[in-house]
Motif scaffolding. Structure first.
Motif, PDB file in Angstrom:
ATOM      1  N   HIS A   1     -86.460 -66.268  71.574  1.00 61.52           N
ATOM      2  CA  HIS A   1     -85.757 -66.922  70.453  1.00 61.52           C
ATOM      3  C   HIS A   1     -85.559 -68.393  70.812  1.00 61.52           C
ATOM      4  O   HIS A   1     -85.775 -68.802  71.953  1.00 61.52           O
TER       5      HIS A   1
ATOM      6  N   SER B   1     -82.707 -69.769  70.793  1.00 59.20           N
ATOM      7  CA  SER B   1     -81.304 -69.955  71.186  1.00 59.20           C
ATOM      8  C   SER B   1     -81.148 -70.653  72.538  1.00 59.20           C
ATOM      9  O   SER B   1     -80.127 -71.298  72.784  1.00 59.20           O
TER      10      SER B   1
ATOM     11  N   GLN C   1     -79.879 -74.089  72.676  1.00 56.61           N
ATOM     12  CA  GLN C   1     -78.435 -74.416  72.666  1.00 56.61           C
ATOM     13  C   GLN C   1     -78.050 -74.926  74.048  1.00 56.61           C
ATOM     14  O   GLN C   1     -77.393 -75.945  74.204  1.00 56.61           O
TER      15      GLN C   1
ATOM     16  N   PHE D   1     -73.798 -60.782  68.051  1.00 59.14           N
ATOM     17  CA  PHE D   1     -74.757 -61.445  68.929  1.00 59.14           C
ATOM     18  C   PHE D   1     -74.000 -61.777  70.205  1.00 59.14           C
ATOM     19  O   PHE D   1     -72.836 -62.183  70.134  1.00 59.14           O
TER      20      PHE D   1
ATOM     21  N   PHE E   1     -74.132 -64.235  72.094  1.00 61.77           N
ATOM     22  CA  PHE E   1     -73.826 -65.658  72.295  1.00 61.77           C
ATOM     23  C   PHE E   1     -72.864 -66.250  71.280  1.00 61.77           C
ATOM     24  O   PHE E   1     -72.561 -67.437  71.319  1.00 61.77           O
TER      25      PHE E   1
ATOM     26  N   PHE F   1     -76.567 -71.089  64.636  1.00 58.77           N
ATOM     27  CA  PHE F   1     -77.273 -70.169  63.741  1.00 58.77           C
ATOM     28  C   PHE F   1     -78.738 -70.105  64.126  1.00 58.77           C
ATOM     29  O   PHE F   1     -79.252 -71.000  64.802  1.00 58.77           O
ATOM     30  N   GLY F   2     -79.380 -69.015  63.716  1.00 61.09           N
ATOM     31  CA  GLY F   2     -80.803 -68.854  63.995  1.00 61.09           C
ATOM     32  C   GLY F   2     -81.489 -68.257  62.772  1.00 61.09           C
ATOM     33  O   GLY F   2     -81.020 -67.269  62.215  1.00 61.09           O
TER      34      GLY F   2
END
Ligand code: DAH
Length: 369
Positions: free
Chosen positions: A179, A181, A184, A259, A261, A316-317
């Motif tokens: 992903h 993420s 981040q 999630f 995270f 957000f993803g």
């Protein structure tokens, strides 16, 4: 003498009115060739008395030089004209479209990428880019997913092999990111808050059906500041979906989710109408999940080197390919990556229709496809 003068006028006239190189050459031969007029005259010199021979010989030589000059001058004129004519017929218009295609196409994923960047760009987000090959710290650990965390299994990860002389250790091996993420963490490592970034890019999971491909695209969003709240998250994403689907109103709901995270975590659904043949976004009694989001978990802030007592934020993803399928009615994700030009011709976009918030996202004056 008079003979010579009129001969000269006539020949010079002939030379100057020769229409092409071939005609000019014929004239040259007829004057100065083996049996040419001038050559014959020269040959005739031998029978003349000495004085006359000298005088006429001189004149003939002058005449010869004049003819040569005239011939050369005319030759140059004719050659230039011939070259110009040739160039005129051989011009290549480099602006003509290539065949058989009239133009290239922008892939729907690139188009969606542009659209998402245009929307968040206008809100003041920067675009961050990171590596496809990721270490497990950024892809998992720092995102509150330590080894053996059950969420790791959900992601069907591709692990990269070690070099031949090392034993494979799943916990230490690099992965191709599952992903976006991890961006981040990479952002927190390099930027000080306030942070407002989106990170679009390729992601990978071992999965394959009509809505999953081993390589796909996501865009991650991250906002961190001292007073960022869930209300900001909701407002920001609501504005995003409205802008993205180019609708003034759109029903949305935030469903609690999980999630590792984010805490709390939510999924954003948008209102839609589902029929057997169609999916219409923006109206109807059905809901469609379009993204995951939440408030950044304090452990994630800590892992990124940010003090969770001072800062907070949201993340957000979104799956870019899924957005493309939804917005442009493309039924099978696998076709995105088959490199079929017929598909691209049908679903692709004109390279001249650049997405912008002022000029239009998907449709600049109806010339989109
Ligand atoms: N990384 C998640 C996934 O691939 C998507 C996601 C969910 C990203 C929630 C986020 C988030 O930043 O807050 O499924």
């Amino acid at each position: 003498m008079e003979d010579l003068e009129s001969l000269k006028t006539q020949i010079i006239n002939n030379i100057n009115s020769a229409l092409d190189i071939k005609a000019l050459e014929e004239i040259r031969v007829s004057v100065m060739g083996k049996k040419g007029i001038l050559t014959e005259q020269m040959k005739g010199l031998g029978v003349l008395p000495l004085e006359q021979k000298i005088e006429t010989g001189k004149k003939l030589n002058v005449l010869k030089a004049e003819f040569e000059q005239a011939l050369n001058a005319r030759k140059e004129v004719l050659e230039t004209a011939e070259l110009n004519k040739k160039l005129a017929t051989e011009t290549i218009d480099v602006t003509l479209p290539v065949r058989p295609e009239t133009q290239g196409r922008i892939h729907p994923v690139s188009k969606i990428y542009e659209e998402v960047v245009a929307i968040f760009g206008q809100m003041g987000f920067e675009v961050a880019e990171g590596p496809d090959i990721e270490d497990q710290f950024h892809n998992f650990n720092a995102l509150n997913m330590p080894p053996n965390h059950p969420a790791r299994q959900m992601q069907d990860t591709f692990y990269l092999p070690h070099s031949a002389n090392e034993d494979f250790d799943m916990d230490k091996s690099y992965v191709i990111r599952t992903h976006t993420s991890g961006m981040q963490i990479r952002t927190m490592e390099t930027k000080k808050p306030p942070i407002r970034i989106i990170a679009p890019g390729r992601t990978y999971r071992s999965d394959y059906d009509a809505t999953h491909t081993p390589m796909f695209h996501q865009v991650e969003g991250l906002v961190i500041d001292k007073t960022t709240t869930m209300a900001h998250l909701k407002g920001c994403l609501y504005d995003f979906v409205k802008a993205f689907f180019e609708l003034d109103e759109i029903p949305v709901r935030y469903r609690p989710s999980y999630f590792p995270f984010t805490e709390p975590s939510a999924e954003l659904d948008i209102g839609c109408l589902k029929t057997k043949t169609e999916l219409k976004v923006g109206a109807g009694n059905d809901w469609l999940e379009i993204l995951g989001c939440g408030m950044v978990h304090p452990n994630v802030l800590k892992a990124g080197g940010i003090d969770p007592d001072e800062y907070q934020g949201f993340a957000f993803g979104v799956g870019l390919d899924r957005l493309a399928m939804l917005k442009y009615g493309i039924p099978d994700l696998r076709t995105f990556f088959e490199s079929d030009v017929r598909w691209l011709k049908n679903y692709g976009f004109s390279p001249l229709d650049f997405s912008s918030m002022t000029g239009g996202l998907s449709n600049n004056g109806g010339q989109t496809r």
